[in-house]
Enzyme design. Sequence first.
Site, PDB file in Angstrom:
ATOM      1  N   ASP A  79      -0.057   5.135   0.858  1.00 39.18           N
ATOM      2  CA  ASP A  79      -0.315   6.137   1.896  1.00 39.18           C
ATOM      3  C   ASP A  79      -0.252   5.499   3.286  1.00 39.18           C
ATOM      4  OD1 ASP A  79      -1.157   8.413   0.145  1.00 39.18           O
ATOM      5  OD2 ASP A  79      -2.724   7.013  -0.434  1.00 39.18           O
ATOM      6  N   GLU A 113       0.345  -3.074   4.837  1.00 44.31           N
ATOM      7  CA  GLU A 113      -0.801  -2.166   4.992  1.00 44.31           C
ATOM      8  C   GLU A 113      -0.794  -1.407   6.315  1.00 44.31           C
ATOM      9  OE1 GLU A 113      -3.514  -0.787   3.942  1.00 44.31           O
ATOM     10  OE2 GLU A 113      -3.802  -1.705   1.977  1.00 44.31           O
ATOM     11  N   ASP A 114      -1.365  -0.189   6.306  1.00 42.65           N
ATOM     12  CA  ASP A 114      -1.591   0.549   7.567  1.00 42.65           C
ATOM     13  C   ASP A 114      -3.084   0.608   7.896  1.00 42.65           C
ATOM     14  OD1 ASP A 114      -2.079   2.330   5.348  1.00 42.65           O
ATOM     15  OD2 ASP A 114      -2.251   3.934   6.826  1.00 42.65           O
ATOM     16  N   TRP A 149      -9.790  15.394   4.696  1.00 43.40           N
ATOM     17  CA  TRP A 149     -11.174  14.908   4.904  1.00 43.40           C
ATOM     18  C   TRP A 149     -11.789  15.528   6.148  1.00 43.40           C
ATOM     19  CZ3 TRP A 149     -13.526  13.557   0.956  1.00 43.40           C
ATOM     20  CH2 TRP A 149     -13.073  12.601   0.045  1.00 43.40           C
ATOM     21  N   ARG A 192     -11.709   7.541  -2.815  1.00 39.08           N
ATOM     22  CA  ARG A 192     -12.128   8.936  -2.650  1.00 39.08           C
ATOM     23  C   ARG A 192     -13.643   9.064  -2.432  1.00 39.08           C
ATOM     24  NH1 ARG A 192      -9.889  12.805  -7.219  1.00 39.08           N
ATOM     25  NH2 ARG A 192      -8.065  11.522  -6.739  1.00 39.08           N
ATOM     26  N   ASP A 195       0.891  -1.140   0.000  1.00 40.12           N
ATOM     27  CA  ASP A 195       0.000   0.000   0.000  1.00 40.12           C
ATOM     28  C   ASP A 195       0.952   1.218   0.000  1.00 40.12           C
ATOM     29  OD1 ASP A 195      -2.307   1.656   0.504  1.00 40.12           O
ATOM     30  OD2 ASP A 195      -1.603   1.792   2.566  1.00 40.12           O
ATOM     31  N   LEU A 242     -11.315   5.760   7.598  1.00 38.19           N
ATOM     32  CA  LEU A 242     -11.223   6.195   6.192  1.00 38.19           C
ATOM     33  C   LEU A 242      -9.931   5.734   5.528  1.00 38.19           C
ATOM     34  CD1 LEU A 242     -12.423   9.904   6.615  1.00 38.19           C
ATOM     35  CD2 LEU A 242     -13.796   7.940   5.925  1.00 38.19           C
ATOM     36  N   ALA A 246      -5.255   2.514  -3.451  1.00 36.98           N
ATOM     37  CA  ALA A 246      -6.522   2.965  -4.038  1.00 36.98           C
ATOM     38  C   ALA A 246      -6.393   4.379  -4.587  1.00 36.98           C
ATOM     39  CB  ALA A 246      -7.621   2.922  -2.985  1.00 36.98           C
TER      40      ALA A 246
HETATM   41  C1  G6P Z   1      -5.602   5.523  -0.393  1.00 36.23           C
HETATM   42  C2  G6P Z   1      -5.717   6.284   0.892  1.00 36.23           C
HETATM   43  C3  G6P Z   1      -7.110   6.803   1.120  1.00 36.23           C
HETATM   44  C4  G6P Z   1      -7.591   7.575  -0.110  1.00 36.23           C
HETATM   45  C5  G6P Z   1      -7.532   6.674  -1.336  1.00 36.23           C
HETATM   46  C6  G6P Z   1      -7.930   7.412  -2.607  1.00 36.23           C
HETATM   47  O1  G6P Z   1      -6.199   4.288  -0.240  1.00 36.23           O
HETATM   48  O2  G6P Z   1      -5.332   5.462   1.988  1.00 36.23           O
HETATM   49  O3  G6P Z   1      -7.112   7.633   2.254  1.00 36.23           O
HETATM   50  O4  G6P Z   1      -8.909   8.056   0.072  1.00 36.23           O
HETATM   51  O5  G6P Z   1      -6.209   6.200  -1.504  1.00 36.23           O
HETATM   52  O6  G6P Z   1      -6.952   8.380  -2.884  1.00 36.23           O
HETATM   53  P1  G6P Z   1      -7.089   9.501  -3.986  1.00 36.23           P
HETATM   54  O7  G6P Z   1      -5.724  10.151  -3.990  1.00 36.23           O
HETATM   55  O8  G6P Z   1      -7.389   8.838  -5.273  1.00 36.23           O
HETATM   56  O9  G6P Z   1      -8.163  10.417  -3.538  1.00 36.23           O
HETATM   57 MG    MG Z   2      -2.676   3.208   3.549  1.00 40.21          MG
END
Ligand code: G6P
Ligand code: MG
Length: 220
Positions: free
Chosen positions: A10, A170-171, A24, A48, A8, A43, A116
Amino acid sequence: MLKGLIFDLDGVLTNSAVYHLTAWNNLAKELGINLTDDQLDSLRGISRMDSLNLILKYGDQEDKYSEAEKEKFAAEKNTKFVEQVEKMTPADILPGIPELLSDAKKQNLKMVIASASKNAPKILTKLGIMDEFDGIVDPATLHHGKPDPEIYEKAQELAGLNADEVISFEDAQAGVQSIKSAGQFAVGIGDKEVLKEADYIVPTTKELKLSEIESVFNKK
Ligand code: G6P
Ligand code: MG
């Protein structure tokens, strides 16, 4: 036998999870929604639009806005997030990660990103580690977000490996669930209660040591 690592992004390779959550939280406040710490944490790893819908649900505002209005809120949040990403440099790679990546290289392990985030290529470029990876799952191709296994299955496919040949990092609780549903070995980084379904848990990336994780993986 271990042949690949799936990451993962972020909150695992860099601290951008905090930027997502702050953006957010600010948007939620603007909408008159005060999120609890647990709600905010839930979250992590969520796409998104799913994140926005979850926030509206927490605030009992599920049916308040049109799709167009929701698109606008999500775009606003993304603008704030990207402002933070623009400031990122290789110094923002989390401690322990450079050593982990170089240990993996020495063993010729395949490395794939399962995030994601549509901003993943931009973030990896800012961190200067885009070329370290053999593939990035394109989240636009997914039908289901984490905790569905789809993203980790796709990542494994990109690496050309089987579920029992990879370790995934993963976190997020939703992310660990996604890894486990894909039948892979999960390393959770963060709170051991929240991430209890993982096979190996560390509080922060500093405690990641490939040889130690691998010895637990080999006993499975
Ligand atoms: C990662 C993050 C989420 C975020 C998602 C969509 O999974 O952990 O916090 O909402 O990506 O990211 P984006 O940059 O496409 O909004
Ligand atoms: Mg993450």
